[in-house]
Scaffold this active site. Sequence first.
Site, short mmCIF file in Angstrom:
data_model
loop_
_atom_site.label_atom_id
_atom_site.label_comp_id
_atom_site.label_asym_id
_atom_site.label_seq_id
_atom_site.Cartn_x
_atom_site.Cartn_y
_atom_site.Cartn_z
N ASN A 195 24.53 37.66 40.68
CA ASN A 195 23.12 37.37 40.35
C ASN A 195 22.94 36.46 39.13
O ASN A 195 22.01 35.66 39.09
CB ASN A 195 22.29 38.65 40.25
CG ASN A 195 22.70 39.55 39.12
OD1 ASN A 195 23.85 39.49 38.67
ND2 ASN A 195 21.80 40.38 38.66
N LYS A 224 37.47 38.65 38.68
CA LYS A 224 37.30 38.79 40.13
C LYS A 224 35.80 38.67 40.38
O LYS A 224 35.04 39.59 40.09
CB LYS A 224 37.84 40.14 40.63
CG LYS A 224 37.65 40.35 42.13
CD LYS A 224 36.34 41.03 42.43
CE LYS A 224 36.02 41.13 43.89
NZ LYS A 224 35.43 39.91 44.45
N HIS A 225 35.39 37.52 40.86
CA HIS A 225 33.95 37.29 41.00
C HIS A 225 33.49 37.67 42.41
O HIS A 225 34.29 37.81 43.33
CB HIS A 225 33.63 35.82 40.72
CG HIS A 225 32.36 35.64 39.94
ND1 HIS A 225 31.26 36.45 40.14
CD2 HIS A 225 32.01 34.77 38.96
CE1 HIS A 225 30.29 36.07 39.32
NE2 HIS A 225 30.72 35.07 38.58
N ALA A 226 32.17 37.84 42.54
CA ALA A 226 31.59 38.16 43.85
C ALA A 226 31.97 37.06 44.85
O ALA A 226 32.01 35.87 44.51
CB ALA A 226 30.07 38.27 43.74
N SER A 227 32.20 37.47 46.10
CA SER A 227 32.79 36.55 47.07
C SER A 227 31.83 35.46 47.56
O SER A 227 32.25 34.56 48.28
CB SER A 227 33.32 37.34 48.26
OG SER A 227 34.36 38.18 47.82
N GLU A 236 28.40 48.27 34.07
CA GLU A 236 27.00 47.80 33.98
C GLU A 236 26.46 47.81 35.40
O GLU A 236 26.79 46.92 36.19
CB GLU A 236 26.95 46.37 33.42
CG GLU A 236 27.43 46.21 32.00
CD GLU A 236 26.45 46.73 30.96
OE1 GLU A 236 25.42 47.32 31.35
OE2 GLU A 236 26.73 46.56 29.77
N LEU A 237 25.66 48.82 35.73
CA LEU A 237 25.26 48.98 37.14
C LEU A 237 23.78 48.68 37.34
O LEU A 237 23.16 48.01 36.52
CB LEU A 237 25.64 50.39 37.60
CG LEU A 237 27.11 50.75 37.35
CD1 LEU A 237 27.41 52.18 37.79
CD2 LEU A 237 28.06 49.78 38.01
N CYS A 246 19.06 43.00 37.05
CA CYS A 246 19.23 44.45 36.86
C CYS A 246 18.18 44.99 35.89
O CYS A 246 17.70 46.10 36.04
CB CYS A 246 20.64 44.75 36.34
SG CYS A 246 21.07 43.80 34.88
P1 NAP Z 1 28.38 44.68 44.22
O1 NAP Z 1 28.29 44.60 45.68
O2 NAP Z 1 28.75 45.96 43.59
O3 NAP Z 1 29.41 43.54 43.78
C1 NAP Z 1 29.75 43.32 42.43
C2 NAP Z 1 31.22 42.97 42.35
O4 NAP Z 1 31.99 44.11 42.71
C3 NAP Z 1 31.64 41.86 43.31
O5 NAP Z 1 32.63 41.09 42.69
C4 NAP Z 1 32.21 42.64 44.49
O6 NAP Z 1 33.15 41.90 45.22
C5 NAP Z 1 32.86 43.79 43.78
N1 NAP Z 1 32.99 45.00 44.57
C6 NAP Z 1 32.17 45.46 45.54
N2 NAP Z 1 32.63 46.65 46.00
C7 NAP Z 1 33.75 46.93 45.32
C8 NAP Z 1 34.68 48.01 45.35
N3 NAP Z 1 34.53 49.04 46.15
N4 NAP Z 1 35.73 47.97 44.51
C9 NAP Z 1 35.89 46.94 43.67
N5 NAP Z 1 35.06 45.89 43.59
C10 NAP Z 1 33.98 45.88 44.40
O7 NAP Z 1 27.03 44.26 43.51
P2 NAP Z 1 26.15 43.00 43.80
O8 NAP Z 1 25.33 43.29 45.00
O9 NAP Z 1 26.98 41.77 43.80
O10 NAP Z 1 25.24 42.93 42.49
C11 NAP Z 1 24.01 43.51 42.42
C12 NAP Z 1 24.06 44.80 41.64
O11 NAP Z 1 24.56 44.55 40.32
C13 NAP Z 1 22.68 45.36 41.42
O12 NAP Z 1 22.72 46.75 41.59
C14 NAP Z 1 22.37 45.01 39.98
O13 NAP Z 1 21.42 45.83 39.37
C15 NAP Z 1 23.71 45.15 39.35
N6 NAP Z 1 23.76 44.42 38.08
C16 NAP Z 1 23.85 45.11 36.93
C17 NAP Z 1 23.86 44.44 35.72
C18 NAP Z 1 23.95 45.15 34.41
O14 NAP Z 1 24.22 44.50 33.41
N7 NAP Z 1 23.75 46.45 34.34
C19 NAP Z 1 23.78 43.05 35.72
C20 NAP Z 1 23.68 42.38 36.92
C21 NAP Z 1 23.69 43.09 38.11
P3 NAP Z 1 32.80 41.23 46.65
O15 NAP Z 1 31.72 40.25 46.41
O16 NAP Z 1 34.09 40.59 47.03
O17 NAP Z 1 32.39 42.35 47.55
#
Ligand code: NAP
Length: 457
Positions: free
Chosen positions: A134, A157-160, A231-232, A265
């Site tokens: 994001n 390891k960045h989002a794919s 950071e979720l 977030c």
């Molecule tokens: P996501 O699906 O959890 O993906 C984030 C990262 O984690 C990606 O690099 C993803 O890789 C990886 N990942 C996914 N599942 C995994 C697993 N089981 N094991 C290890 N790595 C894994 O989240 P998103 O949809 O990209 O991002 C949106 C979320 O992030 C929202 O909930 C948002 O609120 C939260 N966020 C929080 C903050 C904060 O500072 N608190 C800031 C920004 C965003 P792949 O892409 O390869 O699947």
Amino acid sequence: MSDKLVKSINPANGEVLEIFTPFSSAALETALEKAADRFRKWRAVPLSERAELLNRAAEVLEAKVADYARDITLEMGKPLTEAEAEVKKCALVCRHYAEHGPGYMQDEIVSTEARRAFVRHLPMGPVLAVMPWNFPLWQAFRFAAPALMAGNVGLLKHASNVWRSALNIEDVFHRAGFPEGCFQTLLIGASRVESVIRDNRVKAVTLTGSGPAGRSVAAIAGDCIKPSLLELGGSDAFIVMPSADLDKAVQTAVNTRVRNSGQSCIAGKRFFVHADIYNDFSKRFVAAFDALKVGDPMKPETDVGPLAMLALRDELVDQVERSLKGGAERLTKERTVPGKGAWIAPQILADAHSGTPSTDEEMFGPVANLWKVSSLDDAITRANRSVFGLGSVLFSKEESEIDQAVRELEAGATFVNSMVASDPRLPFGGIKQSGFGRELAADGMRAFMNRKTVSVA
Ligand code: NAP
């Protein structure tokens, strides 16, 4: 995601931008070895040299704002003006740690019976950063700048869906002159994160992303007894009381909810407005939402672009439908959005019942949830029902209300009369299911340092 070829897709129109080949096992092994090797040397590099390299990284970012911002917008769809601001903010965080990092790492002298006693801050080694799409550059720099200044080395390891941006981040450090191995982008999918966390050369892991990803990463790190920082997600409350400057409250409510096309977030997502001003607030809030320009994120006049991926749009549409079925009322007008791509119209849902996505889930897109409340107690009680605890906002001029909100809102941050925003000078992080640990400021730097106690008799 599997480790088949990985496509970057433009969410504004569905076109494939680029196809990437993930790292082979041998390439991953080489990267990990390089990181471990580099750490042994990098930790001995004087702070002044590390700071100079970070300042150069800031210069590279500023010189290449247009290129990096364009790639961000193409890959994940945020308005280009916001992508440019994001790249500039990355330069800011590099400069912040170049200037303040040495102070954050200074020995803490403690008076005891010993001749000398102090806490020294020592780096840990290679740190894995699992990052979301994001804020593709900002999230990574928020981790990388303090980590590198501390003497750690970074593995990203960045989002794919944002691998061009992931490679651009590595490019910044390369151009700035950081020694090879200080910061490496690993082109790997989520399924390979476990093996990296378990690798003995990796000393800690930080993840910014969703709850399920955080749960998995923290469980694996816990199993290996390695530090982790999460950071979720968030579903921040935004409370407006009668003494508030209403114009400012409405404008801020709109800004926080639609920034980054609603995918932040720390966006205000649940709006609780006092009954005395509810009608006035909601009328203006709805009018402002209806006036938002939705369209091509490359155009400077665009307020809201597409969501980052089709699947995310479908998920948000489903959440909205479930909330409407569960009793919410949509206040904003029906409008058409571009057909192809991950589009959704900005909208405001009022009076959603508990047990629906509006109250219970994070809605990651330009959808605001609005409720009328009878008092600050009522607002805080409802705000705290969320499983999340990232940020929170109060609009009020009453000191007693400000005190109460600071004391009682269950969140990692409370901002008064402004939206929640991350700032390199302030610690950032959540409580409850929004995660644990703090990034930015001194906390962010010390998160992955050994605070070694030294006592010299
Ligand atoms: P996501 O699906 O959890 O993906 C984030 C990262 O984690 C990606 O690099 C993803 O890789 C990886 N990942 C996914 N599942 C995994 C697993 N089981 N094991 C290890 N790595 C894994 O989240 P998103 O949809 O990209 O991002 C949106 C979320 O992030 C929202 O909930 C948002 O609120 C939260 N966020 C929080 C903050 C904060 O500072 N608190 C800031 C920004 C965003 P792949 O892409 O390869 O699947």
